[in-house]
Design an enzyme around this catalytic site. Structure first.
Site, mmCIF file in Angstrom:
data_model
loop_
_atom_site.group_PDB
_atom_site.id
_atom_site.type_symbol
_atom_site.label_atom_id
_atom_site.label_comp_id
_atom_site.label_asym_id
_atom_site.label_seq_id
_atom_site.Cartn_x
_atom_site.Cartn_y
_atom_site.Cartn_z
ATOM 1 N N ASP A 53 37.109 54.166 46.319
ATOM 2 C CA ASP A 53 36.206 53.627 47.455
ATOM 3 C C ASP A 53 35.015 54.504 47.449
ATOM 4 O O ASP A 53 34.811 55.522 47.024
ATOM 5 C CB ASP A 53 37.267 53.627 48.692
ATOM 6 C CG ASP A 53 36.890 52.688 49.599
ATOM 7 O OD1 ASP A 53 35.778 52.241 49.663
ATOM 8 O OD2 ASP A 53 37.937 52.076 50.264
ATOM 9 N N ASP A 170 49.800 33.644 52.443
ATOM 10 C CA ASP A 170 50.162 32.202 52.747
ATOM 11 C C ASP A 170 51.600 32.204 52.526
ATOM 12 O O ASP A 170 52.210 31.382 53.486
ATOM 13 C CB ASP A 170 49.144 31.346 52.239
ATOM 14 C CG ASP A 170 47.730 31.540 52.455
ATOM 15 O OD1 ASP A 170 47.274 31.922 53.697
ATOM 16 O OD2 ASP A 170 47.116 31.458 51.600
ATOM 17 N N HIS A 197 42.796 29.544 49.562
ATOM 18 C CA HIS A 197 43.307 30.583 50.565
ATOM 19 C C HIS A 197 42.360 30.524 51.731
ATOM 20 O O HIS A 197 41.635 31.791 52.209
ATOM 21 C CB HIS A 197 43.417 31.952 49.760
ATOM 22 C CG HIS A 197 43.874 33.163 50.619
ATOM 23 N ND1 HIS A 197 44.918 32.898 51.271
ATOM 24 C CD2 HIS A 197 43.019 34.171 51.137
ATOM 25 C CE1 HIS A 197 44.983 34.263 51.950
ATOM 26 N NE2 HIS A 197 43.969 34.911 51.597
#
Length: 337
Positions: A53, A170, A197
């Protein structure tokens, strides 16, 4: 097929002695990245966990490294060629990096910021992990997956069998929300979800469950809740975040299924947004449907099966929207190589 999908959840963290994989997570210090890092540390197939990150990844790595499973964890930032170190020799790269949704935002509103992030990470994958399976979580998935594909094509490393858009949230929502309507255990209510999505591109195939005759009002409300379930979380968090914990679980389940496939396990089936032949003749280059995962990534892309008239209409609408979403990703890379 549905039973195969339900089996995957039960063996999410299964182990085989011969399986040893490096998994890299880009965006590991974020709202999705931190719980996802923890969940992947719990997967015994993961022997090398690399967390990247822009900031705080070493701290997350130090924290997660204390969890007693037999894997090493290292955190990397932009300094000292950290991205190269994180991605090099990775078998699976998971990309949850990006900004979260805020109240009133759609996934498409996130496009410009997240598109640039995903493009740059795709370039790094092409350079440092060209053979890795890539699991894209960063929204809008309908556009970010084509962005990764276009970048990899430009670098000569595109393998359609190893690029996945993670639509598993989902699937999880569908099982949970359906179980709430019918009063059953969600673990016994597998639901295949196809399309894309985002909103109306999400098509739950409820006609293929044991509850194909729901009253119309309950059916319509259930479909809407599945398609826009993310809004519930954004609103409930009062602008302080989006669906991070459930998305981390979904990402971990899918990445674990990819690892199970790479390890040669049989009948590993998950719906996922991939380069698909199903509707290419209609101009839909990517589509989510059940996919059997194997040692090379995608082993088989399954057809949708029998659909109700309502589902056929939803699929038609999804295809129209997906063509636009996919083109948006392709055009972004052309304009911003």
């Amino acid at each position: 097929m549905l039973s195969s999908i339900s089996k995957v959840s039960a063996r999410q963290f299964s182990s085989t002695a011969s399986s040893a994989y490096k998994v890299a997570i880009a965006g590991a210090a974020g709202g999705i990245g931190q719980p996802l890092s923890l969940l992947m540390k719990l997967n015994h197939k993961v022997t090398d966990l690399a967390l990247y990150d822009l900031r705080n990844a070493p701290g997350v790595a130090a924290d997660v490294s204390h969890v007693p499973t037999n894997s090493t964890v290292k955190g990397y930032g932009p300094e000292d060629d950290g991205l190269a170190q994180a991605f090099s020799n990775a078998d699976v790269v998971i990309i949850p990096a990006g900004v979260p949704r805020k109240p009133g935002m759609t996934r498409d509103d996130l496009f410009n910021t997240n598109a640039s992030i995903v493009r740059d990470l795709a370039k790094a994958v092409a350079e440092y992990a060209p053979n890795a399976a890539i699991c894209v979580i960063s929204n809008p998935v309908n556009s970010t997956v084509p962005i990764v594909a276009e970048v990899l094509k430009s670098k000569g490393t595109y393998n359609p069998k190893k690029l996945f858009g993670v639509t598993t949230l989902d699937v999880l929502r569908s099982s949970r929300f359906l179980s709430e309507v019918v009063g059953t255990d969600p673990n016994h209510e597998p639901v295949t979800v196809v399309g894309g999505h985002s909103g109306i591109t999400i098509v739950p195939l409820l006609s293929q469950t044991n509850h194909k005759d729901l009253p119309k009002d309950k059916y319509d409300a259930l479909v809407h809740r599945i398609q826009f379930g993310g809004d519930e979380v954004v609103q409930a968090k009062n602008g302080a975040g989006s669906a991070t914990l459930s998305m981390a679980q979904a990402g971990a389940r899918f990445a674990s299924s990819v690892l199970n496939g790479l390890a040669g396990e049989a009948d590993v089936v998950e719906p996922t947004f991939v380069d698909s032949p199903l509707f290419k003749a209609e101009g839909v280059e990517f589509f989510s449907s059940p996919v059997t995962l194997g040692t090379e990534g995608v082993k088989k892309i399954h057809a949708l099966g029998s659909l109700s008239s309502a589902e056929e209409e939803m699929v038609a609408t999804a295809k129209e929207t997906l063509i636009k979403n996919i083109a948006k990703g392709v055009e972004f890379v052309k304009a911003n190589p």
